[in-house]
Design a protein around this motif. Sequence first.
Motif, mmCIF file in Angstrom:
data_model
loop_
_atom_site.group_PDB
_atom_site.id
_atom_site.type_symbol
_atom_site.label_atom_id
_atom_site.label_comp_id
_atom_site.label_asym_id
_atom_site.label_seq_id
_atom_site.Cartn_x
_atom_site.Cartn_y
_atom_site.Cartn_z
ATOM 1 N N THR A 35 11.330 -9.980 26.091
ATOM 2 C CA THR A 35 12.039 -9.658 24.847
ATOM 3 C C THR A 35 11.385 -8.546 24.032
ATOM 4 O OG1 THR A 35 10.852 -11.426 23.705
ATOM 5 C CG2 THR A 35 13.007 -11.969 24.613
ATOM 6 N N MET A 36 10.183 -8.147 24.367
ATOM 7 C CA MET A 36 9.485 -7.115 23.582
ATOM 8 C C MET A 36 10.297 -5.824 23.410
ATOM 9 S SD MET A 36 6.797 -8.287 22.277
ATOM 10 C CE MET A 36 5.637 -7.019 21.881
ATOM 11 N N PRO A 37 10.967 -5.313 24.435
ATOM 12 C CA PRO A 37 11.732 -4.082 24.236
ATOM 13 C C PRO A 37 12.932 -4.243 23.295
ATOM 14 C CG PRO A 37 11.397 -4.506 26.581
ATOM 15 C CD PRO A 37 10.943 -5.716 25.833
ATOM 16 N N GLN A 38 13.376 -5.456 23.075
ATOM 17 C CA GLN A 38 14.565 -5.693 22.257
ATOM 18 C C GLN A 38 14.244 -6.081 20.807
ATOM 19 O OE1 GLN A 38 16.703 -8.724 24.344
ATOM 20 N NE2 GLN A 38 16.638 -7.603 26.277
ATOM 21 N N VAL A 39 12.977 -6.136 20.461
ATOM 22 C CA VAL A 39 12.577 -6.598 19.135
ATOM 23 C C VAL A 39 12.936 -5.562 18.080
ATOM 24 C CG1 VAL A 39 10.592 -7.198 17.691
ATOM 25 C CG2 VAL A 39 10.712 -8.017 20.035
ATOM 26 N N HIS A 40 13.532 -6.024 16.995
ATOM 27 C CA HIS A 40 13.780 -5.171 15.830
ATOM 28 C C HIS A 40 12.575 -5.369 14.913
ATOM 29 C CE1 HIS A 40 15.549 -3.975 11.945
ATOM 30 N NE2 HIS A 40 16.164 -3.087 12.703
ATOM 31 N N TRP A 41 11.632 -4.424 14.959
ATOM 32 C CA TRP A 41 10.332 -4.611 14.323
ATOM 33 C C TRP A 41 10.406 -4.679 12.805
ATOM 34 C CZ3 TRP A 41 6.751 -6.681 17.020
ATOM 35 C CH2 TRP A 41 6.734 -6.479 18.396
ATOM 36 N N GLY A 42 11.379 -4.036 12.187
ATOM 37 C CA GLY A 42 11.509 -4.111 10.730
ATOM 38 C C GLY A 42 11.796 -5.534 10.269
ATOM 39 N N THR A 43 12.779 -6.167 10.916
ATOM 40 C CA THR A 43 13.128 -7.547 10.574
ATOM 41 C C THR A 43 11.997 -8.496 10.946
ATOM 42 O OG1 THR A 43 15.453 -7.043 10.969
ATOM 43 C CG2 THR A 43 14.832 -9.365 10.963
ATOM 44 N N THR A 44 11.424 -8.286 12.125
ATOM 45 C CA THR A 44 10.351 -9.166 12.591
ATOM 46 C C THR A 44 9.141 -9.112 11.666
ATOM 47 O OG1 THR A 44 11.082 -8.863 14.864
ATOM 48 C CG2 THR A 44 8.853 -9.707 14.551
ATOM 49 N N SER A 45 8.792 -7.923 11.197
ATOM 50 C CA SER A 45 7.621 -7.818 10.321
ATOM 51 C C SER A 45 7.872 -8.511 8.980
ATOM 52 C CB SER A 45 7.219 -6.363 10.114
ATOM 53 O OG SER A 45 8.263 -5.642 9.509
ATOM 54 N N ARG A 46 9.094 -8.427 8.456
ATOM 55 C CA ARG A 46 9.398 -9.127 7.198
ATOM 56 C C ARG A 46 9.349 -10.652 7.401
ATOM 57 N NH1 ARG A 46 13.152 -4.802 6.654
ATOM 58 N NH2 ARG A 46 14.835 -6.111 7.429
ATOM 59 N N LEU A 47 9.875 -11.130 8.511
ATOM 60 C CA LEU A 47 9.819 -12.569 8.789
ATOM 61 C C LEU A 47 8.377 -13.032 8.990
ATOM 62 C CD1 LEU A 47 12.844 -12.943 11.227
ATOM 63 C CD2 LEU A 47 12.655 -13.898 8.932
ATOM 64 N N LEU A 98 5.663 -11.648 7.746
ATOM 65 C CA LEU A 98 4.976 -11.615 6.458
ATOM 66 C C LEU A 98 5.322 -12.861 5.633
ATOM 67 C CD1 LEU A 98 3.206 -10.088 4.431
ATOM 68 C CD2 LEU A 98 5.305 -9.018 3.577
ATOM 69 N N GLY A 99 6.598 -13.227 5.593
ATOM 70 C CA GLY A 99 7.001 -14.433 4.869
ATOM 71 C C GLY A 99 6.377 -15.690 5.449
ATOM 72 N N THR A 100 6.277 -15.739 6.769
ATOM 73 C CA THR A 100 5.660 -16.897 7.423
ATOM 74 C C THR A 100 4.177 -16.984 7.104
ATOM 75 O OG1 THR A 100 7.264 -16.762 9.217
ATOM 76 C CG2 THR A 100 5.241 -17.983 9.662
#
Length: 127
Positions: free
Chosen positions: A69-81, A83-85
């Motif tokens: 799944t690494m090539p499909q990751v949307h890093w902007g959304t993932t980084s916000r999630l 950070l919240g976690t």
Amino acid sequence: MPSLDLSDPLTFALVGLLALFAGFIRGLTGFAGPAVMILVLTPFYAPASVLGKIMVIDFVVNLKLVPATMPQVHWGTTSRLLLGTVLGCPFGLYALDVVDPVTMKRLIAGIALVSILIMAAGWRFKR
């Protein structure tokens, strides 16, 4: 309230069957396996003992999905999630430690109910 102890064979078998059912739900929907286990186990066991075990199990099970799944990751959304976690986890763990288990069970059930109602109403995030 008892802690979830998997050393008892009957408890282990019942939790194993629940995990099988939760895995079926996750395979069918693509999510919600841990949510099913949490909602079923927290009425009987202390939330802190349930959540800790389910988080570890879910983390280990999902490790094999990472390379594909690494090539499909949307890093902007993932980084916000992420950070919240990272910011919210210490507060959640502290609450699990100090809040009465019965109150925590009711809070978890209330959050789950509100989430179900929001999804049933068809509300979604805008893209």
